[in-house]
Design a protein around this motif. Structure first.
Motif, PDB file in Angstrom:
ATOM      1  N   ARG A   1     -28.357  55.782  39.325  1.00  0.00           N
ATOM      2  CA  ARG A   1     -28.929  54.413  39.056  1.00  0.00           C
ATOM      3  C   ARG A   1     -27.953  53.790  37.799  1.00  0.00           C
ATOM      4  N   ARG A   2     -27.598  54.728  36.697  1.00  0.00           N
ATOM      5  CA  ARG A   2     -26.921  54.089  35.470  1.00  0.00           C
ATOM      6  C   ARG A   2     -25.788  53.411  36.125  1.00  0.00           C
ATOM      7  N   TYR A   3     -25.055  54.028  36.588  1.00  0.00           N
ATOM      8  CA  TYR A   3     -23.620  53.647  37.311  1.00  0.00           C
ATOM      9  C   TYR A   3     -23.784  52.597  38.109  1.00  0.00           C
TER      10      TYR A   3
ATOM     11  N   ARG B   1     -26.308  50.278  37.899  1.00  0.00           N
ATOM     12  CA  ARG B   1     -26.613  49.154  37.016  1.00  0.00           C
ATOM     13  C   ARG B   1     -25.453  48.705  36.094  1.00  0.00           C
TER      14      ARG B   1
ATOM     15  N   LEU C   1     -20.047  56.162  32.184  1.00  0.00           N
ATOM     16  CA  LEU C   1     -21.224  55.070  31.982  1.00  0.00           C
ATOM     17  C   LEU C   1     -21.055  54.117  30.858  1.00  0.00           C
TER      18      LEU C   1
END
Length: 96
Positions: free
Chosen positions: A9-11, A13, A63
Motif C-alpha cells: 500500500r505504501r508504494y 500510494r 518508499l
C-alpha cells in the motif's frame, strides 16, 4: 515472510502521489503520457514509471518521497542503476 514491497500500500500510494504531480520526465525532460494506465502503460515507452534518484541497488530508499522521480518507462529502463551527478539527471543513452 514479507511480500514484495512494490505491491504494498505504501508504494502504491507513493506512485499515485508522484503521478498526481504531472511532472515531466526527470531524465529527458519530455512530457509523460499520464493517460496511459493498466496494460497500455506496461506496453508504452512513454508511460509514467516511478524512478528513484538514488538507485535502490546503491542504497536508495524505495518508499522515500524525496527519492521519488517521474520518468518515462523507456528512460527509466535505459538509465538502469546509474546515479545522477550533482543533483542533475543522468542523460541516458544506449550503445548498440
Amino acid at each position: 515472510m514479507a511480500g514484495n514491497p512494490r505491491n504494498g500500500r505504501r508504494y502504491r500510494r507513493l506512485c499515485a502521489q508522484q503521478r498526481a504531480l504531472g511532472l515531466p520526465c526527470w531524465i529527458c525532460g519530455g512530457e509523460i503520457d499520464y493517460s496511459l494506465t493498466g496494460y497500455a502503460a506496461q506496453r508504452s515507452a512513454w508511460a509514467f514509471t516511478l524512478d528513484h534518484a538514488q538507485p535502490l541497488t546503491r542504497g536508495g530508499d524505495l518508499l522515500d518521497p524525496a527519492n521519488a522521480r517521474s520518468a518515462h518507462r523507456r528512460c527509466n529502463s535505459a538509465r538502469g542503476n546509474r546515479s545522477n551527478h550533482h543533483g542533475q539527471p543522468v542523460r541516458a543513452s544506449r550503445r548498440w
